[in-house]
Design an enzyme around this catalytic site. Structure first.
Site, PDB file in Angstrom:
ATOM      1  N   HIS A 187      48.177  26.761  54.203  1.00  0.00           N
ATOM      2  CA  HIS A 187      48.688  27.967  53.650  1.00  0.00           C
ATOM      3  C   HIS A 187      50.174  28.325  54.351  1.00  0.00           C
ATOM      4  O   HIS A 187      51.266  28.498  53.404  1.00  0.00           O
ATOM      5  CB  HIS A 187      47.851  29.141  54.119  1.00  0.00           C
ATOM      6  CG  HIS A 187      46.561  29.472  53.593  1.00  0.00           C
ATOM      7  ND1 HIS A 187      45.472  29.660  54.076  1.00  0.00           N
ATOM      8  CD2 HIS A 187      46.184  29.044  52.351  1.00  0.00           C
ATOM      9  CE1 HIS A 187      44.373  29.655  53.353  1.00  0.00           C
ATOM     10  NE2 HIS A 187      44.945  29.436  52.153  1.00  0.00           N
TER      11      HIS A 187
ATOM     12  N   LYS B 229      33.190  37.774  47.657  1.00  0.00           N
ATOM     13  CA  LYS B 229      32.453  36.916  48.750  1.00  0.00           C
ATOM     14  C   LYS B 229      32.118  37.536  49.934  1.00  0.00           C
ATOM     15  O   LYS B 229      32.849  38.378  50.432  1.00  0.00           O
ATOM     16  CB  LYS B 229      33.420  35.908  48.992  1.00  0.00           C
ATOM     17  CG  LYS B 229      33.984  34.692  47.820  1.00  0.00           C
ATOM     18  CD  LYS B 229      34.967  33.849  48.263  1.00  0.00           C
ATOM     19  CE  LYS B 229      36.098  33.931  47.128  1.00  0.00           C
ATOM     20  NZ  LYS B 229      37.278  33.337  47.625  1.00  0.00           N
TER      21      LYS B 229
ATOM     22  N   ARG C 290      46.632  21.248  45.761  1.00  0.00           N
ATOM     23  CA  ARG C 290      46.500  20.069  46.936  1.00  0.00           C
ATOM     24  C   ARG C 290      46.094  18.675  46.181  1.00  0.00           C
ATOM     25  O   ARG C 290      46.561  17.665  46.558  1.00  0.00           O
ATOM     26  CB  ARG C 290      45.236  20.209  47.913  1.00  0.00           C
ATOM     27  CG  ARG C 290      45.644  21.601  48.877  1.00  0.00           C
ATOM     28  CD  ARG C 290      44.317  22.249  49.304  1.00  0.00           C
ATOM     29  NE  ARG C 290      43.451  22.745  48.376  1.00  0.00           N
ATOM     30  CZ  ARG C 290      42.315  23.455  48.564  1.00  0.00           C
ATOM     31  NH1 ARG C 290      42.002  23.540  49.665  1.00  0.00           N
ATOM     32  NH2 ARG C 290      41.681  23.914  47.561  1.00  0.00           N
TER      33      ARG C 290
ATOM     34  N   SER D 111      40.191  26.480  53.573  1.00  0.00           N
ATOM     35  CA  SER D 111      39.708  27.731  54.557  1.00  0.00           C
ATOM     36  C   SER D 111      38.153  27.434  54.686  1.00  0.00           C
ATOM     37  O   SER D 111      37.321  27.685  55.830  1.00  0.00           O
ATOM     38  CB  SER D 111      39.995  28.884  54.235  1.00  0.00           C
ATOM     39  OG  SER D 111      41.242  29.199  53.943  1.00  0.00           O
TER      40      SER D 111
HETATM   41  O1  PNS Z   1      42.349  32.006  47.770  1.00  0.00           O
HETATM   42  P1  PNS Z   1      41.801  32.195  46.578  1.00  0.00           P
HETATM   43  O2  PNS Z   1      40.543  32.698  46.901  1.00  0.00           O
HETATM   44  O3  PNS Z   1      41.586  31.097  45.877  1.00  0.00           O
HETATM   45  O4  PNS Z   1      42.510  33.247  45.656  1.00  0.00           O
HETATM   46  C1  PNS Z   1      42.054  33.453  44.570  1.00  0.00           C
HETATM   47  C2  PNS Z   1      42.786  34.897  43.814  1.00  0.00           C
HETATM   48  C3  PNS Z   1      42.954  35.818  44.968  1.00  0.00           C
HETATM   49  C4  PNS Z   1      44.525  34.384  43.577  1.00  0.00           C
HETATM   50  C5  PNS Z   1      42.254  35.380  42.768  1.00  0.00           C
HETATM   51  O5  PNS Z   1      40.974  35.546  42.702  1.00  0.00           O
HETATM   52  C6  PNS Z   1      42.768  36.714  42.042  1.00  0.00           C
HETATM   53  O6  PNS Z   1      44.080  36.586  41.623  1.00  0.00           O
HETATM   54  N1  PNS Z   1      42.132  37.772  42.179  1.00  0.00           N
HETATM   55  C7  PNS Z   1      42.788  39.120  41.676  1.00  0.00           C
HETATM   56  C8  PNS Z   1      41.848  39.526  40.405  1.00  0.00           C
HETATM   57  C9  PNS Z   1      42.616  39.049  39.235  1.00  0.00           C
HETATM   58  O7  PNS Z   1      43.648  39.272  38.830  1.00  0.00           O
HETATM   59  N2  PNS Z   1      41.690  38.252  38.535  1.00  0.00           N
HETATM   60  C10 PNS Z   1      42.083  37.649  37.179  1.00  0.00           C
HETATM   61  C11 PNS Z   1      42.704  36.162  37.574  1.00  0.00           C
HETATM   62  S1  PNS Z   1      42.934  35.108  36.211  1.00  0.00           S
END
Ligand code: PNS
Length: 165
Positions: free
Chosen positions: A19, A43, A92, A130
């Site tokens: 990150h 989660k 990645r 993570s």
């Molecule tokens: O680190 P992560 O868990 O891969 O991040 C995922 C994240 C936070 C980028 C994604 O879950 C997100 O944007 N959530 C916010 C809700 C949202 O906008 N959902 C629609 C996504 S298309």
């Protein structure tokens, strides 16, 4: 002047060197980068949002144009509220691509003005996540070099706290 602000969203549970690598790369190409921690993740996180925020803030202090924030609800709504033009995500390996493509295209459908920009972290972090950090640590393995020392220390405190209970 037309400043380009980008959002780097994620769970950051916990922050890894992968990150941080991406934050550094992002800070070089965007005028301002907001690292945004998702608040309402379903989660069961290891670190609270406040703990993650604190660790991130300490680690990005050296980048003048990087800020840390939290958000809930739709990412596109948060990005519009912050007047951001881009969302930064790390890729990645090919295995990340499908999920990231789906999210990027859905976000574009929801908000066509917002671009998703993908960057690759350094190869040394291409296998780092993570989830694996938490698993390795829980099972007694070394996470040295995979997370900042501050995070390693916080992981130790978490495990100690859990075993004292
Ligand atoms: O680190 P992560 O868990 O891969 O991040 C995922 C994240 C936070 C980028 C994604 O879950 C997100 O944007 N959530 C916010 C809700 C949202 O906008 N959902 C629609 C996504 S298309």
């Amino acid at each position: 002047m037309n400043l380009i602000r980008a959002i780097y969203p994620g769970s950051f549970d916990p922050l890894t060197n992968g990150h941080l690598d991406l934050i550094e790369r992002g800070s070089k190409i965007f005028d301002e980068l907001i690292v945004a921690i998702l608040r309402n993740a379903e989660k069961d996180p290891l670190f609270t949002v406040a703990e993650r925020m604190d660790m991130l803030q300490q680690m990005v202090r050296r980048f003048e144009n990087v800020k840390v924030d939290t958000f809930d609800g739709l990412l596109v709504d948060y990005a519009m509220q912050k007047q951001a033009k881009a969302v930064l995500r790390g890729i990645r390996a090919i295995s990340d691509y499908e999920y990231e493509l789906q999210m990027a295209l859905m976000n574009r459908k929801l908000q066509p003005q917002l671009e998703t920009v993908f960057m690759m972290p350094a190869e040394a972090y291409s296998y780092l996540s993570s989830r694996l950090v938490k698993e390795i640590f829980r099972l007694g393995g070394s996470v040295r070099g995979l997370v900042p020392e501050l995070v390693e220390q916080s992981l130790r405190e978490k495990v100690r706290g859990a075993s004292a209970r």
